[in-house]
Write a protein that holds these residues in place. Structure first.
Motif: not given
Length: 203
Positions: A106, A109, A116, A118-121, A125
């Motif tokens: 993570d 991110e 990157y 996973r393009r968590l928001e 994260i």
């Protein structure tokens, strides 16, 4: 014999140049992350391991790419960005530690979902990943920009950059907590050189 997080550096380093650059960066990030994690009451051994090994996925990459003085090609950038996933795999499979592996994954991110791998928001994260993100950036800006052939920023310049990017790249609340710690502890510009490096490595 059980593998230790510290021994992983020398075992998989692509060459001594990569080892020397990223090992000391990792110890500094571990120190800063430990300070911030304790302040927000989430420090434990998994936090320490993930901060120490956040860049372990870079150790097997070519120094010609990692330390390239010019702009990376799209392919080279993709290779470098893969280090979050590679680090996740190493920590999970070699050390058998799934929780810190997630934090390693993570640490690039972004709060706004543009990071990157996973393009968590936002709070998707992990808190630990968000902590490492800030401390990694601060160290890169103030200490290791020579790796990227840029001039180091002063602490105040780096603080300004963290604030400029909060709620975009970084958790804004964590940014303000981190800044207050830096200012409260009056961390000197050459803090790492003033500390006993061996003591940091034993944290």
């Amino acid at each position: 014999m059980e593998q230790s997080p510290e021994n992983l550096f020398s075992q998989i380093a692509q060459d001594n140049l990569v080892l020397n650059v990223f090992k000391h960066h990792s110890f500094r990030v571990m120190y800063l992350s430990t300070m911030l994690a304790k302040e927000v009451e989430c420090y434990d051994e998994d936090m320490r391991i993930s901060a120490l090994l956040h860049d372990i996925g870079k150790m097997g990459l070519s120094s010609e790419i990692l330390l390239k003085p010019s702009r990376l090609t799209d392919l080279e950038m993709t290779i470098v960005e893969s280090h979050s996933h590679i680090g996740n795999t190493i920590v999970r499979k070699v050390l058998g530690k799934t929780r810190p592996a997630k934090f390693v994954r993570d640490h690039h991110e972004n709060w706004d979902g543009t990071g990157y791998p996973r393009r968590l928001e936002g709070e998707e994260i992990s808190l630990q990943g968000r902590i490492i993100r800030i401390c990694d950036s601060f160290d890169t800006m103030t200490y290791d920009r020579r790796v990227y052939h840029k001039n180091n920023l002063s602490h105040q310049e780096a603080i300004h950059e963290l604030r400029r990017c909060k709620w975009k790249q970084y958790d804004g609340d964590l940014v303000e907590t981190f800044i207050s710690l830096i200012e409260k502890n009056n961390l000197p510009e050459d803090w790492y050189d003033q500390y006993n490096k061996e003591a940091l490595e034993e944290m």
